[in-house]
Design an enzyme around this catalytic site. Structure first.
Site, PDB file in Angstrom:
ATOM      1  CD  GLU A  31      -2.918  -0.450   2.533  1.00 60.04           C
ATOM      2  OE1 GLU A  31      -2.268  -0.399   3.589  1.00 60.04           O
ATOM      3  OE2 GLU A  31      -4.146  -0.439   2.515  1.00 60.04           O
ATOM      4  NE  ARG A  84      -6.643  -2.946   4.305  1.00 58.94           N
ATOM      5  CZ  ARG A  84      -5.961  -2.291   5.232  1.00 58.94           C
ATOM      6  NH1 ARG A  84      -5.226  -1.246   4.902  1.00 58.94           N
ATOM      7  NH2 ARG A  84      -6.028  -2.659   6.488  1.00 58.94           N
TER       8      ARG A  84
HETATM    9  N1  LIG Z   1      -8.753   3.082   2.602  1.00 58.63           N
HETATM   10  C1  LIG Z   1      -7.931   3.126   3.675  1.00 58.63           C
HETATM   11  C2  LIG Z   1      -6.839   2.273   3.767  1.00 58.63           C
HETATM   12  C3  LIG Z   1      -6.022   2.367   4.872  1.00 58.63           C
HETATM   13  N2  LIG Z   1      -6.281   3.276   5.826  1.00 58.63           N
HETATM   14  C4  LIG Z   1      -5.356   3.427   6.968  1.00 58.63           C
HETATM   15  C5  LIG Z   1      -5.377   2.318   7.963  1.00 58.63           C
HETATM   16  C6  LIG Z   1      -3.990   2.336   8.521  1.00 58.63           C
HETATM   17  O1  LIG Z   1      -3.875   3.334   9.521  1.00 58.63           O
HETATM   18  C7  LIG Z   1      -3.142   2.756   7.330  1.00 58.63           C
HETATM   19  C8  LIG Z   1      -2.452   1.642   6.602  1.00 58.63           C
HETATM   20  O2  LIG Z   1      -3.113   0.426   6.766  1.00 58.63           O
HETATM   21  P1  LIG Z   1      -2.336  -0.963   7.075  1.00 58.63           P
HETATM   22  O3  LIG Z   1      -1.588  -1.270   5.815  1.00 58.63           O
HETATM   23  O4  LIG Z   1      -1.406  -0.746   8.204  1.00 58.63           O
HETATM   24  O5  LIG Z   1      -3.418  -1.957   7.345  1.00 58.63           O
HETATM   25  O6  LIG Z   1      -4.030   3.427   6.454  1.00 58.63           O
HETATM   26  C9  LIG Z   1      -7.388   4.109   5.729  1.00 58.63           C
HETATM   27  O7  LIG Z   1      -7.652   4.918   6.632  1.00 58.63           O
HETATM   28  N3  LIG Z   1      -8.174   4.024   4.640  1.00 58.63           N
END
Ligand SMILES: Nc1ccn([C@H]2C[C@H](O)[C@@H](COP(=O)(O)O)O2)c(=O)n1
Ligand code: ADP
Length: 210
Positions: A31, A84
């Site tokens: 990501e 994702r």
């Molecule tokens: N659509 C999204 C995708 C991710 N996030 C946020 C959630 C985490 O704080 C960060 C990265 O996610 P991870 O790879 O650690 O599961 O990004 C979001 O708010 N909205």
């Protein structure tokens, strides 16, 4: 073959991708979190956690753009594994902001129209979704251990909401269209057991059928 790795925050997606990145002929796309933390000197991820009602749309619009940019990159190897997708951005994270009353209706409507236009007009191929299924508590512990500055304000309840949305989408098929078969990998285990499970499922994952 295009494979998406889906799961809650800190469920172990990046760690899983790191493991598979050692295999030849696999392209791994993590990501673009660094972009979400720094777009032209601004930090939409941090702003969203500080004030979701004001900045939720800003972050999710940018997530949608950066995920689309990943999806349309030409393939350079026979297999691509991607962390994702534009689908979970909308069906899980935008949905969560809206359902919890933190994204105003007009913001959600505009984001939804963008999303619908994109999936109708741009091909977003996927052969398999690998769902790393964790308990919210496990993610909470891993999140604390990872200690990303912006995420220090995340309570367990937030991870529970994200978990429930994932389960309704990928396990119970209760909410939204699932664009590919789903392989569920239980992911509460320690790293050694997780790597063992990845090895056991290697063929299923890379041949992208389950
Ligand atoms: N659509 C999204 C995708 C991710 N996030 C946020 C959630 C985490 O704080 C960060 C990265 O996610 P991870 O790879 O650690 O599961 O990004 C979001 O708010 N909205
Ligand atoms: N199976 C595991 N057991 C314990 N800690 C783990 C495991 N997998 C990952 N971690 C740790 O948990 C944190 C979150 O993992 P990460 O792969 O970054 O998750 P994600 O990409 O899903 O947000 C990191 O600090 C990572 O080292």
């Amino acid at each position: 073959k295009q494979i998406w790795i889906e799961g809650n925050i800190a469920s172990g997606k990046t760690t899983c991708l790191e493991y598979f990145s050692k295999t030849s002929d696999i392209e791994v796309l993590t990501e673009p979190v660094s972009k979400w933390r720094n777009v032209q000197g601004c930090n939409p991820l941090g702003l969203m956690y500080q004030d979701p009602s004001r900045w939720g749309l800003t972050l999710q619009t940018y997530v949608q753009l950066t995920m689309l940019d990943r999806h349309v990159l030409p393939m350079s190897t026979p297999v691509r594994m991607m962390e994702r997708s534009i689908y979970s951005a909308k069906y899980i994270f935008a949905e969560n902001l809206y359902k919890s009353g933190k994204m105003p209706e007009v913001d959600f409507a505009v984001l939804s129209e963008w999303f619908e236009w994109i999936i109708k007009n741009i091909a977003i191929p996927v052969d398999l979704i690998v769902y790393l299924q964790t308990s919210p508590q496990t993610c909470y512990e891993r999140l604390k251990q990872r200690c990303r500055e912006e995420e220090k304000v995340i309570p367990l309840e937030y991870l529970e909401s994200i978990h429930n949305l994932y389960e309704d989408w990928l396990i119970h098929h209760k909410s939204f269209e699932v664009p590919a078969p789903v392989l569920v990998i239980p992911a509460d285990h320690d790293l050694k057991k997780m790597l063992h499970q990845y090895e056991e499922n290697r063929e299923k994952i890379l041949m992208a059928h389950c």
